[in-house]
Write a protein that holds these residues in place. Structure first.
Motif, PDB file in Angstrom:
ATOM      1  N   ALA A 221      23.134 -41.671  32.930  1.00 40.48           N
ATOM      2  CA  ALA A 221      22.469 -42.716  32.146  1.00 40.48           C
ATOM      3  C   ALA A 221      21.042 -42.352  31.769  1.00 40.48           C
TER       4      ALA A 221
ATOM      5  N   LEU B 155      20.142 -50.816  36.711  1.00 47.41           N
ATOM      6  CA  LEU B 155      18.984 -50.036  37.132  1.00 47.41           C
ATOM      7  C   LEU B 155      18.456 -49.181  35.980  1.00 47.41           C
ATOM      8  N   ALA B 156      19.373 -48.547  35.251  1.00 47.99           N
ATOM      9  CA  ALA B 156      18.941 -47.734  34.116  1.00 47.99           C
ATOM     10  C   ALA B 156      18.259 -48.594  33.052  1.00 47.99           C
TER      11      ALA B 156
ATOM     12  N   THR C 184      26.494 -43.259  42.777  1.00 50.02           N
ATOM     13  CA  THR C 184      25.393 -43.900  42.050  1.00 50.02           C
ATOM     14  C   THR C 184      24.455 -42.859  41.469  1.00 50.02           C
TER      15      THR C 184
ATOM     16  N   ALA D 202      18.496 -41.955  33.883  1.00 50.88           N
ATOM     17  CA  ALA D 202      17.511 -42.527  34.808  1.00 50.88           C
ATOM     18  C   ALA D 202      17.825 -42.018  36.211  1.00 50.88           C
TER      19      ALA D 202
ATOM     20  N   LEU E 282      18.324 -40.930  40.009  1.00 49.98           N
ATOM     21  CA  LEU E 282      17.994 -41.591  41.263  1.00 49.98           C
ATOM     22  C   LEU E 282      16.791 -40.902  41.894  1.00 49.98           C
TER      23      LEU E 282
ATOM     24  N   LEU F  85      23.615 -42.626  37.512  1.00 47.12           N
ATOM     25  CA  LEU F  85      22.240 -42.737  37.022  1.00 47.12           C
ATOM     26  C   LEU F  85      21.804 -41.472  36.291  1.00 47.12           C
ATOM     27  N   ARG F  86      22.232 -40.338  36.760  1.00 46.36           N
ATOM     28  CA  ARG F  86      21.913 -39.090  36.063  1.00 46.36           C
ATOM     29  C   ARG F  86      22.511 -39.101  34.665  1.00 46.36           C
TER      30      ARG F  86
ATOM     31  N   TYR G 298      10.947 -45.722  37.777  1.00 45.08           N
ATOM     32  CA  TYR G 298      11.993 -45.007  38.521  1.00 45.08           C
ATOM     33  C   TYR G 298      12.900 -46.035  39.192  1.00 45.08           C
ATOM     34  N   VAL G 299      14.049 -45.550  39.673  1.00 43.80           N
ATOM     35  CA  VAL G 299      14.962 -46.444  40.384  1.00 43.80           C
ATOM     36  C   VAL G 299      15.386 -45.817  41.700  1.00 43.80           C
TER      37      VAL G 299
ATOM     38  N   ALA H 196      24.505 -49.479  38.373  1.00 38.51           N
ATOM     39  CA  ALA H 196      23.743 -48.344  37.857  1.00 38.51           C
ATOM     40  C   ALA H 196      23.234 -48.630  36.445  1.00 38.51           C
TER      41      ALA H 196
END
Length: 345
Positions: free
Chosen positions: A193, A161-162, A186, A195, A197, A190-191, A172-173, A158
């Motif tokens: 971080a 990706l961020a 995940t 970024a 999902l 990501l939230r 976006y990821v 994660a």
């Protein structure tokens, strides 16, 4: 209508947003994707003619399909599909980059190196750099972890990706083929971080109802991400190609690693024939029925389609032109669209 410019490059159709394609919001984001996205998973390697591939991609854009889905693994050989699309971008679609949603993925094995597989920070971000070079673009719109890697902490995946988002190399990821519990974890990472999902990419069709059975569709609604589904035609099983007792010589089942003639049995033909009859009663093909069915749920942002010809592409996109499925039709579809039919894992 589309045309060519004096240098032979493509001039996109002026009415490309006024034809068949509709757009759907990806989860809780602000991004709309076309109901049908174009996937370069198969038939976009070096084993198919470039001009044929180019014609199909440009026709997709002329139909209003703005999302082109790729991965470092797609070919053959690996990365060939990205290099092909990079050529089309440079030659034809560069003036329209702001209208395109380009996605790519990393994580499935593409070579012998330990850095050419998995979801470590090293594997994901170095693959992204190579993808950007092959595509000839400064950023992709969506960068995916192609599959869950149990040997790498989710926090690391994660975080990578961020980082793709914070560095400006992805807008976006997404994730693909993740088990439901790992997808939820995940999404939370990501939230946190910053970024969120955007999308999850699972396999889904009338004959593969995994996302219904494992709760992924419900999870998408709860966690606020969209679903971009692949194989909505079950590798061609949801077309009229295999309804007879003989598998055509030109059929995908003859030379595909993802579909074997062994699964095309009497049970499959009985179910597919019944679905085909329902489609005929509605004035559409089995493929159009199957595509329309996949898009019936609001959690499904987009269905990935490929094509071996512009005719096939046009035919499939016209699935959007038919009236909604009625409750009686959906009940009949459930009777014959049985999970596991001719399914290869």
């Amino acid at each position: 209508m589309s045309a060519t410019t004096p240098d032979g490059s493509h001039r996109a159709a002026a009415d490309r947003y006024d034809t068949h394609t509709t757009y759907r919001r990806a989860g809780n984001s602000g991004l709309d994707l076309p109901a049908f996205s174009f996937g370069l998973w198969q038939k976009f390697g070096t084993d198919y003619p470039y001009e044929t591939q180019r014609d199909i991609v440009l026709r997709a854009f002329d139909l209003g399909i703005t999302h082109f889905d790729n991965a470092n693994r797609y070919g053959p050989p690996p990365r060939a599909a990205e290099k092909f699309l990079g050529q089309v971008l440079r030659r034809d679609l560069a003036p329209y980059r702001d209208e395109l949603v380009l996605s790519t993925k990393a994580g499935n094995p593409i070579g012998p190196s330990p850095y050419q597989r998995g979801a470590s920070r090293k594997s994901l971000l170095t693959s992204l750099e190579q993808s950007l070079r092959d595509l000839g673009t400064d950023y992709v719109d969506i960068f995916y972890s192609h599959r869950y890697d149990p040997t790498t902490p989710l926090e690391e995946t994660a975080g990578a990706l961020a980082s793709a988002v914070t560095s400006g190399k992805a807008l976006y990821v997404g994730i693909s083929n993740y088990p439901v519990e790992r997808a939820h974890e995940t999404a939370e990472l990501l939230r946190d971080a910053g970024a969120p999902l955007l999308v999850h990419q699972p396999r889904y069709s009338l004959f593969d109802r995994g996302p219904e059975r494992d709760g992924l569709i419900d999870l998408a609604a709860r966690d606020g991400f969209g679903l971009v589904v692949y194989s909505p035609l079950a590798q061609g099983l949801l077309t009229d190609k295999y309804l007879t007792d003989t598998v055509p010589e030109s059929a995908r089942a003859r030379n595909s690693a993802f579909l074997s003639p062994d699964v095309i049995d009497d049970t499959y033909r009985e179910r597919a024939t019944a679905l085909n009859e329902l489609a005929r009663d509605r004035g559409q093909s089995l493929a159009q029925l199957a595509l329309q069915w996949v898009l019936r749920l609001p959690q499904i942002t987009s269905a990935l389609i490929g094509a071996s010809s512009t005719w096939q592409l046009d035919h499939n996109v016209r699935a959007l032109d038919f009236p909604p499925l009625t409750e009686e039709e959906l009940t009949l579809i459930d009777k014959h669209g049985v999970h596991g039919t001719a399914l290869q894992t």
